[in-house]
Each structure stands twice: as C-alpha cells, then as structure tokens.
Design a protein around this motif. Structure first.
Motif, mmCIF file in Angstrom:
data_model
loop_
_atom_site.group_PDB
_atom_site.id
_atom_site.type_symbol
_atom_site.label_atom_id
_atom_site.label_comp_id
_atom_site.label_asym_id
_atom_site.label_seq_id
_atom_site.Cartn_x
_atom_site.Cartn_y
_atom_site.Cartn_z
ATOM 1 N N GLY A 1 0.790 -1.224 0.000
ATOM 2 C CA GLY A 1 0.000 0.000 0.000
ATOM 3 C C GLY A 1 0.825 1.277 0.000
ATOM 4 N N LYS A 2 2.102 1.222 0.342
ATOM 5 C CA LYS A 2 2.897 2.447 0.520
ATOM 6 C C LYS A 2 3.150 3.154 -0.818
ATOM 7 C CE LYS A 2 6.063 0.053 2.481
ATOM 8 N NZ LYS A 2 7.101 -0.043 3.465
ATOM 9 N N PRO A 3 3.375 4.466 -0.793
ATOM 10 C CA PRO A 3 3.684 5.191 -2.026
ATOM 11 C C PRO A 3 4.924 4.602 -2.722
ATOM 12 C CG PRO A 3 3.218 6.718 -0.244
ATOM 13 C CD PRO A 3 3.289 5.354 0.375
ATOM 14 N N LEU A 4 4.895 4.668 -4.051
ATOM 15 C CA LEU A 4 5.940 4.015 -4.838
ATOM 16 C C LEU A 4 7.347 4.465 -4.433
ATOM 17 C CD1 LEU A 4 6.367 2.016 -7.133
ATOM 18 C CD2 LEU A 4 6.102 3.909 -8.753
ATOM 19 N N ALA A 5 7.509 5.755 -4.157
ATOM 20 C CA ALA A 5 8.846 6.255 -3.799
ATOM 21 C C ALA A 5 9.360 5.557 -2.535
ATOM 22 C CB ALA A 5 8.802 7.762 -3.579
ATOM 23 N N GLU A 6 8.443 5.254 -1.618
ATOM 24 C CA GLU A 6 8.869 4.573 -0.389
ATOM 25 C C GLU A 6 9.234 3.116 -0.667
ATOM 26 O OE1 GLU A 6 6.384 5.322 3.065
ATOM 27 O OE2 GLU A 6 5.983 7.335 2.316
ATOM 28 N N SER A 7 8.575 2.514 -1.656
ATOM 29 C CA SER A 7 8.954 1.145 -2.031
ATOM 30 C C SER A 7 10.351 1.140 -2.653
ATOM 31 C CB SER A 7 7.942 0.560 -3.016
ATOM 32 O OG SER A 7 6.723 0.316 -2.352
ATOM 33 N N TYR A 8 10.624 2.145 -3.498
ATOM 34 C CA TYR A 8 11.980 2.243 -4.060
ATOM 35 C C TYR A 8 13.004 2.441 -2.937
ATOM 36 C CZ TYR A 8 11.111 2.106 -9.065
ATOM 37 O OH TYR A 8 10.816 1.676 -10.332
ATOM 38 N N ALA A 9 12.629 3.195 -1.905
ATOM 39 C CA ALA A 9 13.551 3.412 -0.782
ATOM 40 C C ALA A 9 13.820 2.088 -0.053
ATOM 41 C CB ALA A 9 12.973 4.443 0.186
ATOM 42 N N ALA B 1 7.281 11.792 11.025
ATOM 43 C CA ALA B 1 7.783 10.782 11.968
ATOM 44 C C ALA B 1 6.625 9.958 12.523
ATOM 45 C CB ALA B 1 8.545 11.456 13.103
ATOM 46 N N ALA B 2 5.416 10.552 12.506
ATOM 47 C CA ALA B 2 4.237 9.822 12.982
ATOM 48 C C ALA B 2 3.506 9.116 11.842
ATOM 49 C CB ALA B 2 3.283 10.783 13.685
ATOM 50 N N PHE B 3 3.494 9.719 10.642
ATOM 51 C CA PHE B 3 2.570 9.241 9.601
ATOM 52 C C PHE B 3 3.234 8.487 8.452
ATOM 53 C CE2 PHE B 3 -0.154 12.075 11.871
ATOM 54 C CZ PHE B 3 -1.405 11.489 11.746
ATOM 55 N N ARG B 4 4.561 8.463 8.394
ATOM 56 C CA ARG B 4 5.211 7.740 7.294
ATOM 57 C C ARG B 4 4.713 6.289 7.285
ATOM 58 N NH1 ARG B 4 10.294 5.078 6.028
ATOM 59 N NH2 ARG B 4 10.838 4.937 8.216
ATOM 60 N N ASN B 5 4.572 5.746 6.111
ATOM 61 C CA ASN B 5 4.085 4.360 5.980
ATOM 62 C C ASN B 5 2.713 4.201 6.645
ATOM 63 O OD1 ASN B 5 4.770 1.910 4.707
ATOM 64 N ND2 ASN B 5 5.257 0.971 6.662
ATOM 65 N N CYS B 6 1.952 5.297 6.633
ATOM 66 C CA CYS B 6 0.608 5.313 7.216
ATOM 67 C C CYS B 6 0.663 5.004 8.720
ATOM 68 C CB CYS B 6 -0.263 4.297 6.490
ATOM 69 S SG CYS B 6 -1.932 4.857 6.304
ATOM 70 N N VAL C 1 9.065 -12.232 9.421
ATOM 71 C CA VAL C 1 8.927 -10.768 9.360
ATOM 72 C C VAL C 1 7.471 -10.341 9.120
ATOM 73 C CG1 VAL C 1 11.318 -10.350 8.683
ATOM 74 C CG2 VAL C 1 9.617 -10.708 6.925
ATOM 75 N N PRO C 2 7.147 -9.091 9.469
ATOM 76 C CA PRO C 2 5.766 -8.610 9.334
ATOM 77 C C PRO C 2 5.530 -7.924 7.978
ATOM 78 C CG PRO C 2 7.024 -7.030 10.586
ATOM 79 C CD PRO C 2 7.990 -8.093 10.154
ATOM 80 N N TRP C 3 4.412 -7.234 7.874
ATOM 81 C CA TRP C 3 3.943 -6.712 6.591
ATOM 82 C C TRP C 3 4.247 -5.230 6.400
ATOM 83 C CZ3 TRP C 3 0.965 -2.921 8.433
ATOM 84 C CH2 TRP C 3 0.330 -3.122 9.658
ATOM 85 N N ASN C 4 4.819 -4.548 7.387
ATOM 86 C CA ASN C 4 4.939 -3.092 7.228
ATOM 87 C C ASN C 4 6.128 -2.671 6.358
ATOM 88 O OD1 ASN C 4 6.622 -3.895 9.289
ATOM 89 N ND2 ASN C 4 6.126 -2.192 10.656
ATOM 90 N N PHE C 5 7.270 -3.400 6.495
ATOM 91 C CA PHE C 5 8.433 -3.145 5.626
ATOM 92 C C PHE C 5 8.968 -4.497 5.146
ATOM 93 C CE2 PHE C 5 8.256 0.660 8.212
ATOM 94 C CZ PHE C 5 8.536 1.668 7.294
ATOM 95 N N PRO C 6 8.252 -5.146 4.237
ATOM 96 C CA PRO C 6 8.603 -6.533 3.919
ATOM 97 C C PRO C 6 10.057 -6.715 3.457
ATOM 98 C CG PRO C 6 6.460 -5.985 3.029
ATOM 99 C CD PRO C 6 7.031 -4.707 3.543
ATOM 100 N N LEU C 7 10.528 -5.879 2.545
ATOM 101 C CA LEU C 7 11.871 -6.089 1.998
ATOM 102 C C LEU C 7 12.947 -5.604 2.968
ATOM 103 C CD1 LEU C 7 11.451 -5.114 -1.765
ATOM 104 C CD2 LEU C 7 11.110 -7.317 -0.637
ATOM 105 N N GLN C 8 12.709 -4.419 3.501
ATOM 106 C CA GLN C 8 13.706 -3.814 4.387
ATOM 107 C C GLN C 8 13.938 -4.676 5.640
ATOM 108 O OE1 GLN C 8 13.218 0.397 4.521
ATOM 109 N NE2 GLN C 8 13.810 0.427 6.657
#
Ligand code: NAD
Length: 464
Positions: A87-95, A263-268, A139-146
């Motif tokens: 669900g995260k914005p594409l730029a955050e997935s690239y990050a 800092a509160a809302f990144r990654n929803c 691992v959980p679902w919030n930052f799967p790759l990282q």
C-alpha cells in the motif's frame, strides 16, 4: 536477467492463498500456501548449503556485493509489486529496495576478525567467530523487503544459511526478491517460504534451526520464543513500540512540524518506531495540535501507485479495524478529533489522517501501539514519566532549540534509541535494540553480525 513473476510457482500444484491490494480491498494475486511438513526438506537443504557457504568469507562477500547489484537493478519490478501488496507510495517502495541493497553492501564489508585475550598468564587465547548453521527469519507486513534484509544480510554475511518467512499479507515482493537473489547466491543459501499459520510456528520450533530472528507483535514474539525454546535455538525479537515525542518549551513549532508529522505518519503510521504520542508543553499545546492538524488535512491520501500520493491505505482489514477501535474508544472517552477520525467513503483500507486532542491518558490510543494523539503536559518530569510509563521501550525523541538541554532530557528516556529533533532515522552501523517488551537481542551494525555468530575460543599454553 528474466525475473520470474510471483504468484503460482511453476510446477507447484499445491494450495495457494489470495493476496489483497489494500488500495482496493480486492485480491489481485496469490502465493503458495506451503505446509509445515515441507520445512523438514527445506531446512535439510539449508543445512547442506551451509557447508559450502560458511567455508569461504571472500567468496561470500563477493556474492553479497553481486546480490546488492541485482536487487538495485530489479527495483523497477520490485517496487511496484511491493506497493501493490503493501500500500505504501511508490517512492517509499523504491527506498526499501535501496535500503535492502545498501544493507547487503554494508554487511559484505564487515569482518568479525579474531580477538586475542590477555590476562597475564602464559596462555595465548583467541576468539574466532563461527557461523551458527541454518537460521530462520519471520517478518511482518509493514516493511517486507527492508526488514527481511535486516535479517538475511547479517545472517548470510556471518556464513549462515536462512529460511525466511514473510507475512502472508505481503509475500509477493519477497518471493520476487528471492528469485533476484538466486542469480547471485548459491542454491539453498536463502529460501523464502510462504504460507499461513502454523507455518511460522513450525519454522520457529524446527529442530534444525539454530537462531530464530523475528520482527512483529509482542504476543507473536512470545509464541516464537516459546517455540524456539523446544530446541534451545537463539532468539532475537524486534517487537512493537509506542514511541513518545517530547516537545520542550523552546521548540520552534513551525520549523519542526513537517518532520514531526512524517515521523508519525510515514508508511501510514505503520512503523514500529513511529512517533505514536506527542507530549507538548501546555503553553504550546494548541499551536502544536493546529500545526499537525493542518498537515493531516492537506496530505495527499491515495493508492500508492498514483503519482502524487503521499499517504497510502492501511495495509490490511484487521489493522484498519484496530485503528477504528482505538479511535472510537478515545472519542467515546472524551477526546476530540481535530481532523480525521473516520474512514472515507469508497473502496480500500483507507483511514483519514487523524490528530486527536484532549485524550485521556489511560485511553488505548495512548497506552497501546497506535498513532495520532497529542497530549499536553504541565511539567517536564511529568512528560518524561509519561513517556517511560508503558511496557514498550523501542525509541523516543526530544525536540527543542537548546540541543544540549534536549539531549539531557533524551538521556532520561527508557528505550533503545533516542533522537533529538528528528525520529526513526537509523544508521546501518548502529545497534538497534528495544528494551522491556520491545525486544530481545541486538540487530544492526557489527552487533547484528556478532548476533549471528558464536564465539569459538582457542587457548594455547605457551609451553609444550
Ligand atoms: P505479527 O506478530 O502478527 O506477525 C509477524 C510475523 O509472524 C508474520 O510473518 C506472521 O505470519 C508470523 N506469525 C504469526 N503467528 C505466528 C506464530 N504463532 N509463530 C510464528 N510466526 C507467526 O505482526 P504484524 O501484525 O505482521 O506486524 C506488526 C507488528 O510488528 C507491530 O507490532 C510492529 O510494531 C512490529 N514491528 C516491529 C519492528 C521492530 O523492529 N521492533 C519493526 C517492524 C514492525
């Protein structure tokens, strides 16, 4: 390099489960529902692969560098798939992709070395570091790759082989990552398994696994530790957080408001070390609430693949229900939603960005892991005590213009990482460890490498 697409694995005729796009709430793909009994053969192959992988550190480092290059090159395939399922914005997935590659590079260059021990006796003693064997990561679902890379990069660099289980909510990008890494790593050095419970429970308690490294919720962390106790495997747990941000009297509200908001809302808000409570001096309270609410009202919410989206949907229906429950309880107890507080009309797991004010301090939105509230404080001691008062101990931050004073307050936080004037930024080189119920063991930096090794000590009496 052709990259196999995830979903139905060629030749796999077994069961599959659906993967949902949180922006629509509809299934768009499926992943293999591997069964616990398959783990015996998988762990057996990981054990075989360990013999070769542990033997040559130079070849290992070369393979990990090649793996980093392959991950970066696959960014245009990995990032959109990650956005679709998470669900995260594409730029955050690239990050996330970039961070995965950077972590592989970082650990490829770390050498545990050997350390002499001198205690005055005529004995030459030396610590040499040995790998553990096949290890497991869940691992959980919030930052799967990282988060997967935070597990496999140090484990593989140490000479271990790994069986990695992503969340069934986000299995696809991790499966694709595994096929990308397969171009650089020997067979069975890293195996990704996907499936529903009890696959994770069986992996955590598998007798062939020597270290279980887990990131997720506190209750599941407890279950994982109980499972690993069966074979006395080493356990590293990175669990939940309820980080507080304390604003000091001299804070420049407008200058820090963007940083504090993100800092509160990144990654929803679905970040273990997100700011989940803001404590503001009573005198600045309204100004802080307004500054955050203004940003919450104007942030662009939408599907992660839509250009311009700054905030995506919540990842899954149970998590959305949790956000709704916490918010409803706070409102019923007298809190005020300055903005948001509800689901917008339409499909998908969206929740309007919400700033809650006048929240009772015993409300679950304050005491549990959640995002949103701004709380006033009358004295600094009261704020520090409130920040330290939960069972969590992941991170915390202090914000003000007198940096030395802010640092002195940060020093009083009972947590693993404290930030001044920012929050949730981690260096690959730092130790990352929650205290209290936020975790067991240390990840990150050289400590993360040593956490994947065992000391082997040789004593040589200097006379024959
Ligand atoms: P979760 O605990 O529900 O699931 C985590 C993983 O464990 C998933 O892969 C899941 O399938 C698996 N699992 C479920 N039951 C299991 C069992 N009995 N045995 C073994 N594995 C099992 O967590 P979640 O809801 O996916 O993730 C959100 C949580 O993760 C939040 O609490 C968040 O704070 C935490 N988190 C912590 C960190 C950190 O570094 N401290 C980082 C990111 C997320």
């Amino acid at each position: 390099m052709p990259i196999p697409q995830p979903g139905r694995a060629p030749g796999n005729c077994g069961e599959h489960f659906a993967v949902v796009d949180p922006a629509t709430g509809e299934a768009f793909e499926e992943a293999p529902d591997q069964q616990p009994q398959e783990l015996d053969a998988i762990v057996g192959r990981a054990h075989q692969a360990w013999r070769g992988w542990r033997a040559d550190p130079v070849a290992r480092a070369t393979a990990l560098r090649a793996a980093a290059d392959a991950v970066l090159a696959a960014g245009p395939d990995l990032a959109p798939l990650l956005t679709r399922e998470q669900g995260k914005p594409l730029a955050e997935s690239y990050a996330e992709v970039a961070r995965t590659a950077a972590r592989l590079r970082y650990f490829a260059e770390l050498d545990p070395g050997s350390q002499p021990i001198t205690d005055g006796r005529p004995v030459r003693s030396e610590i040499r570091w040995r790998s553990l064997g096949p290890v497991a990561a869940i691992v959980p679902w919030n930052f799967p790759l990282q988060l997967a890379s935070a597990k496999f990069a140090p484990a593989l660099a140490a000479g271990n082989t790994m069986v990695l289980k992503p969340s069934p909510l986000t299995p696809l990008a991790t499966r694709l990552l595994a096929s990308v890494l397969a171009s650089a790593l020997p067979a069975d050095v890293l195996t990704v398994v996907t499936g529903r419970e009890p696959l994770g429970a069986r992996l955590a308690s598998h007798p062939g696994i020597r270290h279980v490294t887990f990131t997720g919720s506190i209750p599941t962390g407890r279950a994982v530790a109980r499972g690993a106790a069966a074979s006395l495997a080493r356990v590293t747990l990175e669990l939940g957080g309820n980080d507080a941000a304390i604003l000091l009297e001299d804070v420049a509200v407008e200058r820090i408001a963007d940083r504090l908001f993100w800092a509160a809302f990144r990654n929803c808000g679905q970040v273990c070390m997100a700011v989940k409570r803001v404590y503001a001096p009573a005198r600045l309270y309204s100004q802080v609430v307004e500054a955050l609410a203004e940003r919450a009202k104007t942030v662009v919410v939408g599907a992660g693949l839509d250009p311009g989206t700054q905030l995506g949907p919540v990842n899954n229906a149970p998590q959305l229900a949790r956000v709704e429950r916490c918010t409803a309880q706070a409102l019923a107890a007298g809190a005020r939603a300055v903005t948001g507080g509800h689901r917008p009309a339409g499909p998908g797991y969206f929740f309007a960005p919400t700033i809650l004010a006048d929240v009772p301090p015993d409300s679950p939105v304050v005491t549990e892991e959640q995002f949103g509230p701004v709380l006033p404080y009358r004295s600094l001691d009261e704020a520090v005590e409130a920040a330290n008062s939960t069972g969590f101990g992941l991170g915390g931050s202090v914000w003000g213009t007198d940096l030395d004073r802010a640092e002195a307050v940060a020093d009083r936080l009972e947590c693993g990482t404290a930030w001044i004037n920012h929050h949730a930024e981690l260096s690959l080189a730092q130790p990352f460890a929650g205290i209290k119920e936020s975790g067991v063991g240390v990840a990150g930096g050289p400590w993360g490498l040593y956490g994947n090794l065992r000391p082997f000590v040789v004593h040589r009496l200097e006379e024959a």
